[in-house]
Design a protein around this motif. Structure first.
Motif, PDB file in Angstrom:
ATOM      1  N   GLY A  58       0.812  -1.208   0.000  1.00 26.95           N
ATOM      2  CA  GLY A  58       0.000   0.000   0.000  1.00 26.95           C
ATOM      3  C   GLY A  58       0.849   1.263   0.000  1.00 26.95           C
ATOM      4  O   GLY A  58       1.871   1.353  -0.694  1.00 26.95           O
ATOM      5  N   GLU A  59       0.453   2.228   0.800  1.00 20.70           N
ATOM      6  CA  GLU A  59       1.133   3.514   0.833  1.00 20.70           C
ATOM      7  C   GLU A  59       2.303   3.545   1.803  1.00 20.70           C
ATOM      8  O   GLU A  59       2.971   4.564   1.938  1.00 20.70           O
ATOM      9  CB  GLU A  59       0.131   4.611   1.218  1.00 20.70           C
ATOM     10  CG  GLU A  59      -1.045   4.726   0.263  1.00 20.70           C
ATOM     11  CD  GLU A  59      -2.055   5.757   0.738  1.00 20.70           C
ATOM     12  OE1 GLU A  59      -1.775   6.962   0.592  1.00 20.70           O
ATOM     13  OE2 GLU A  59      -3.106   5.349   1.289  1.00 20.70           O
ATOM     14  N   SER A  60       2.578   2.439   2.490  1.00 24.09           N
ATOM     15  CA  SER A  60       3.667   2.397   3.456  1.00 24.09           C
ATOM     16  C   SER A  60       5.017   2.521   2.736  1.00 24.09           C
ATOM     17  O   SER A  60       5.227   1.930   1.671  1.00 24.09           O
ATOM     18  CB  SER A  60       3.633   1.093   4.259  1.00 24.09           C
ATOM     19  OG  SER A  60       2.375   0.945   4.910  1.00 24.09           O
ATOM     20  N   GLU A  61       5.918   3.269   3.337  1.00 23.83           N
ATOM     21  CA  GLU A  61       7.246   3.446   2.746  1.00 23.83           C
ATOM     22  C   GLU A  61       8.096   2.198   2.917  1.00 23.83           C
ATOM     23  O   GLU A  61       8.995   1.935   2.121  1.00 23.83           O
ATOM     24  CB  GLU A  61       7.938   4.655   3.387  1.00 23.83           C
ATOM     25  CG  GLU A  61       7.232   5.979   3.106  1.00 23.83           C
ATOM     26  CD  GLU A  61       7.947   7.134   3.768  1.00 23.83           C
ATOM     27  OE1 GLU A  61       9.012   6.909   4.371  1.00 23.83           O
ATOM     28  OE2 GLU A  61       7.444   8.267   3.665  1.00 23.83           O
ATOM     29  N   ASN A  62       7.853   1.427   3.967  1.00 28.44           N
ATOM     30  CA  ASN A  62       8.581   0.181   4.199  1.00 28.44           C
ATOM     31  C   ASN A  62       7.673  -0.753   4.985  1.00 28.44           C
ATOM     32  O   ASN A  62       6.628  -0.346   5.493  1.00 28.44           O
ATOM     33  CB  ASN A  62       9.900   0.436   4.951  1.00 28.44           C
ATOM     34  CG  ASN A  62       9.688   1.260   6.212  1.00 28.44           C
ATOM     35  OD1 ASN A  62       9.050   0.802   7.161  1.00 28.44           O
ATOM     36  ND2 ASN A  62      10.209   2.494   6.223  1.00 28.44           N
ATOM     37  N   TYR A  63       8.094  -2.014   5.062  1.00 33.23           N
ATOM     38  CA  TYR A  63       7.246  -2.995   5.732  1.00 33.23           C
ATOM     39  C   TYR A  63       7.148  -2.727   7.234  1.00 33.23           C
ATOM     40  O   TYR A  63       6.126  -3.010   7.849  1.00 33.23           O
ATOM     41  CB  TYR A  63       7.781  -4.408   5.491  1.00 33.23           C
ATOM     42  CG  TYR A  63       6.868  -5.483   6.054  1.00 33.23           C
ATOM     43  CD1 TYR A  63       5.605  -5.697   5.514  1.00 33.23           C
ATOM     44  CD2 TYR A  63       7.276  -6.272   7.125  1.00 33.23           C
ATOM     45  CE1 TYR A  63       4.770  -6.677   6.020  1.00 33.23           C
ATOM     46  CE2 TYR A  63       6.445  -7.261   7.633  1.00 33.23           C
ATOM     47  CZ  TYR A  63       5.187  -7.446   7.082  1.00 33.23           C
ATOM     48  OH  TYR A  63       4.360  -8.407   7.588  1.00 33.23           O
TER      49      TYR A  63
END
Length: 273
Positions: A58-63
């Motif tokens: 999604g829109e997350s920059e990293n896990y």
């Protein structure tokens, strides 16, 4: 219930809550393990998926940023699910019988003390996870968003704690209670959006996850982490049966709390009478 609003009720509730904290002080391993375990989840799972392409979650920059909300909610859920264990041990060792014959202003203080204790531990764990998540790159919501995160966690903890206390008085002993906890703990985690988004799941599991109370807490918290310009009308989850806004997710969590609290009332009255 008689004696519910009185100085004696608050005094005995605080005394019973203090007793649980004294037990924790003498055996701090419970709190230490409750903090270390979710931190290990955050570090190890975050490292496991750190090389995935950006935008895959999604829109997350990293896990790690995606995972932080799931770890916060699951940690609070696991702690609240264990809320009935102190009461169960008091029941098995005979201390609960002594409380039931004591001149208490209200016997509701027995379960309320356990709820206050678990809520305090949950807030400590959430603070530790959010702090580590910040240093691992997950960031933090704005101050108002952070307050809403705490409110969402407390809302989930209220319902699950009530459920655990209901199971405490419905089951014959701690072996059965631990069995129920083990059976429902991990399945509810994997049948939620804690580890992967809904779009990663097969169709049937998307339906299950979108009806899971954990998802109604995870998705709003994840949205608050990613969107500083959030509003209560913001869509936080695209479920198979329709879009869920922030205010709708909160309403569903409150509805879960209400159903559980109403369901355990007859059991508590019968067990504490």
């Amino acid at each position: 219930m008689p004696g519910l609003i009185s100085g004696e009720f608050f005094q005995e509730t605080l005394a019973l809550t203090r007793r649980l904290f004294i037990q924790l002080q003498r055996r701090p391993s419970t709190l230490i393990a409750g903090i270390i375990q979710p931190l290990m989840w955050l570090i190890l799972f975050g490292a496991l998926f750190q090389n995935v392409p950006q935008g895959l979650f999604g829109e997350s920059e990293n896990y790690g940023q995606f995972l932080c909300a799931g770890v916060i909610v699951f940690t609070a859920f696991s702690g609240a699910l264990n809320a009935g264990l102190p009461v169960m041990f008091d029941r098995e060792f005979g201390f609960l019988n002594r409380l039931l014959v004591a001149p208490l202003a209200s016997r509701l203080s027995i379960v309320l003390a356990s709820a206050l204790f678990i809520t305090s531990l949950s807030l400590i764990q959430v603070a530790a996870i959010a702090s580590l998540g910040y240093f691992l790159g997950a960031g933090l919501p704005a101050p108002l968003g952070l307050l809403l995160v705490m409110a969402i966690v407390l809302c989930l903890v209220l319902g699950v704690t009530a459920l655990s206390l209901g199971l405490t008085f419905a089951l014959p002993g701690h072996i059965e209670l631990l069995a129920v906890i083990f059976v429902i703990n991990l399945p509810l985690l994997f049948a939620s959006t804690a580890l992967v988004p809904l779009t990663f799941m097969p169709g049937w599991l998307q339906w299950v996850a979108s009806l899971n109370p954990l998802s109604f807490a995870i998705e709003p918290i994840r949205y608050l982490y990613l969107h500083p310009d959030w509003t209560f009308a913001s869509v936080v989850m695209a479920a198979p049966w329709g879009e869920v806004s922030l205010v709708q997710a909160l309403a569903l969590l409150l509805g879960f709390d209400l159903v559980v609290l109403v369901s355990i009332q007859p059991l508590l009255r019968r067990s504490l009478s």
